[in-house]
Design a protein around this motif. Sequence first.
Motif, PDB file in Angstrom:
ATOM      1  N   GLU A  77      -0.426  11.378   0.130  1.00 28.06           N
ATOM      2  CA  GLU A  77      -1.501  10.493   0.584  1.00 28.06           C
ATOM      3  C   GLU A  77      -1.160   9.755   1.878  1.00 28.06           C
ATOM      4  O   GLU A  77      -1.913   8.911   2.324  1.00 28.06           O
ATOM      5  CB  GLU A  77      -1.825   9.463  -0.499  1.00 28.06           C
ATOM      6  CG  GLU A  77      -2.346  10.063  -1.783  1.00 28.06           C
ATOM      7  CD  GLU A  77      -2.522   9.028  -2.873  1.00 28.06           C
ATOM      8  OE1 GLU A  77      -3.626   8.980  -3.431  1.00 28.06           O
ATOM      9  OE2 GLU A  77      -1.562   8.274  -3.148  1.00 28.06           O
ATOM     10  N   ASP A 134       0.829  -1.200   0.000  1.00 28.38           N
ATOM     11  CA  ASP A 134       0.000   0.000   0.000  1.00 28.38           C
ATOM     12  C   ASP A 134       0.869   1.258   0.000  1.00 28.38           C
ATOM     13  O   ASP A 134       0.588   2.208  -0.718  1.00 28.38           O
ATOM     14  CB  ASP A 134      -0.934  -0.005   1.217  1.00 28.38           C
ATOM     15  CG  ASP A 134      -1.943   1.123   1.151  1.00 28.38           C
ATOM     16  OD1 ASP A 134      -2.891   1.011   0.345  1.00 28.38           O
ATOM     17  OD2 ASP A 134      -1.775   2.114   1.891  1.00 28.38           O
ATOM     18  N   ASN A 144       0.227  10.118   5.977  1.00 28.87           N
ATOM     19  CA  ASN A 144       0.481  10.975   7.136  1.00 28.87           C
ATOM     20  C   ASN A 144       1.899  10.722   7.631  1.00 28.87           C
ATOM     21  O   ASN A 144       2.195   9.676   8.177  1.00 28.87           O
ATOM     22  CB  ASN A 144      -0.510  10.672   8.270  1.00 28.87           C
ATOM     23  CG  ASN A 144      -1.898  11.143   7.966  1.00 28.87           C
ATOM     24  OD1 ASN A 144      -2.087  12.207   7.387  1.00 28.87           O
ATOM     25  ND2 ASN A 144      -2.889  10.344   8.318  1.00 28.87           N
ATOM     26  N   ARG A 197      -3.557   4.906  11.174  1.00 30.29           N
ATOM     27  CA  ARG A 197      -3.132   6.314  11.253  1.00 30.29           C
ATOM     28  C   ARG A 197      -2.307   6.818  10.072  1.00 30.29           C
ATOM     29  O   ARG A 197      -2.185   8.023   9.876  1.00 30.29           O
ATOM     30  CB  ARG A 197      -2.290   6.519  12.513  1.00 30.29           C
ATOM     31  CG  ARG A 197      -2.993   6.249  13.803  1.00 30.29           C
ATOM     32  CD  ARG A 197      -3.859   7.387  14.151  1.00 30.29           C
ATOM     33  NE  ARG A 197      -4.456   7.148  15.463  1.00 30.29           N
ATOM     34  CZ  ARG A 197      -5.266   7.957  16.033  1.00 30.29           C
ATOM     35  NH1 ARG A 197      -5.578   9.079  15.429  1.00 30.29           N
ATOM     36  NH2 ARG A 197      -5.793   7.676  17.198  1.00 30.29           N
ATOM     37  N   ARG A 241       1.172   4.640  -2.894  1.00 31.20           N
ATOM     38  CA  ARG A 241       0.692   5.967  -2.500  1.00 31.20           C
ATOM     39  C   ARG A 241       1.769   7.026  -2.710  1.00 31.20           C
ATOM     40  O   ARG A 241       2.948   6.766  -2.554  1.00 31.20           O
ATOM     41  CB  ARG A 241       0.270   5.975  -1.032  1.00 31.20           C
ATOM     42  CG  ARG A 241      -0.976   5.172  -0.784  1.00 31.20           C
ATOM     43  CD  ARG A 241      -1.408   5.265   0.670  1.00 31.20           C
ATOM     44  NE  ARG A 241      -2.608   4.466   0.861  1.00 31.20           N
ATOM     45  CZ  ARG A 241      -3.836   4.958   0.772  1.00 31.20           C
ATOM     46  NH1 ARG A 241      -4.026   6.231   0.532  1.00 31.20           N
ATOM     47  NH2 ARG A 241      -4.870   4.172   0.950  1.00 31.20           N
ATOM     48  N   ARG A 250      -2.515   6.386   6.684  1.00 30.49           N
ATOM     49  CA  ARG A 250      -3.108   6.741   5.382  1.00 30.49           C
ATOM     50  C   ARG A 250      -4.086   7.889   5.542  1.00 30.49           C
ATOM     51  O   ARG A 250      -4.879   7.911   6.465  1.00 30.49           O
ATOM     52  CB  ARG A 250      -3.834   5.534   4.788  1.00 30.49           C
ATOM     53  CG  ARG A 250      -2.925   4.345   4.624  1.00 30.49           C
ATOM     54  CD  ARG A 250      -3.605   3.181   3.967  1.00 30.49           C
ATOM     55  NE  ARG A 250      -4.774   2.753   4.713  1.00 30.49           N
ATOM     56  CZ  ARG A 250      -5.676   1.894   4.238  1.00 30.49           C
ATOM     57  NH1 ARG A 250      -5.519   1.385   3.040  1.00 30.49           N
ATOM     58  NH2 ARG A 250      -6.694   1.551   4.960  1.00 30.49           N
ATOM     59  N   LYS A 251      -3.987   8.822   4.621  1.00 34.54           N
ATOM     60  CA  LYS A 251      -4.968   9.914   4.619  1.00 34.54           C
ATOM     61  C   LYS A 251      -6.239   9.436   3.949  1.00 34.54           C
ATOM     62  O   LYS A 251      -6.207   8.599   3.048  1.00 34.54           O
ATOM     63  CB  LYS A 251      -4.402  11.138   3.876  1.00 34.54           C
ATOM     64  CG  LYS A 251      -3.298  11.814   4.637  1.00 34.54           C
ATOM     65  CD  LYS A 251      -2.842  13.061   3.930  1.00 34.54           C
ATOM     66  CE  LYS A 251      -1.736  13.728   4.749  1.00 34.54           C
ATOM     67  NZ  LYS A 251      -1.196  14.907   4.079  1.00 34.54           N
ATOM     68  N   LYS A 252      -7.346   9.973   4.368  1.00 37.16           N
ATOM     69  CA  LYS A 252      -8.652   9.577   3.821  1.00 37.16           C
ATOM     70  C   LYS A 252      -8.846  10.144   2.437  1.00 37.16           C
ATOM     71  O   LYS A 252      -8.502  11.201   2.096  1.00 37.16           O
ATOM     72  CB  LYS A 252      -9.781  10.047   4.731  1.00 37.16           C
ATOM     73  CG  LYS A 252      -9.642   9.568   6.162  1.00 37.16           C
ATOM     74  CD  LYS A 252      -9.882   8.089   6.256  1.00 37.16           C
ATOM     75  CE  LYS A 252      -9.791   7.670   7.716  1.00 37.16           C
ATOM     76  NZ  LYS A 252      -9.271   6.416   7.945  1.00 37.16           N
TER      77      LYS A 252
END
Length: 72
Positions: A43, A35, A45, A68, A39, A70-72
């Motif tokens: 994307e 993941d 944090n 915590r 990104r 990954r940004k939404k």
Amino acid sequence: MDGRQKWQDLAPGKRRAIIVAGVLQLLLQLAALHDLSRRTPLEVNGPKKAWVAASFINFAGPIAYFVRGRKK
């Protein structure tokens, strides 16, 4: 004797539990690293390198990334 058991001395259920926990840890880490690789830095944090390093902390690192990192 130092009180530690050898692999051969463990009950079959304990051996299976250790193997399952190890496979689960590996899958979580691979999922987090995969993941992260897809990104952009915007994307995520915090620094991506820090999350890669954190993914090597048993269970807590990959779970923390998915909660915590990954940004939404």
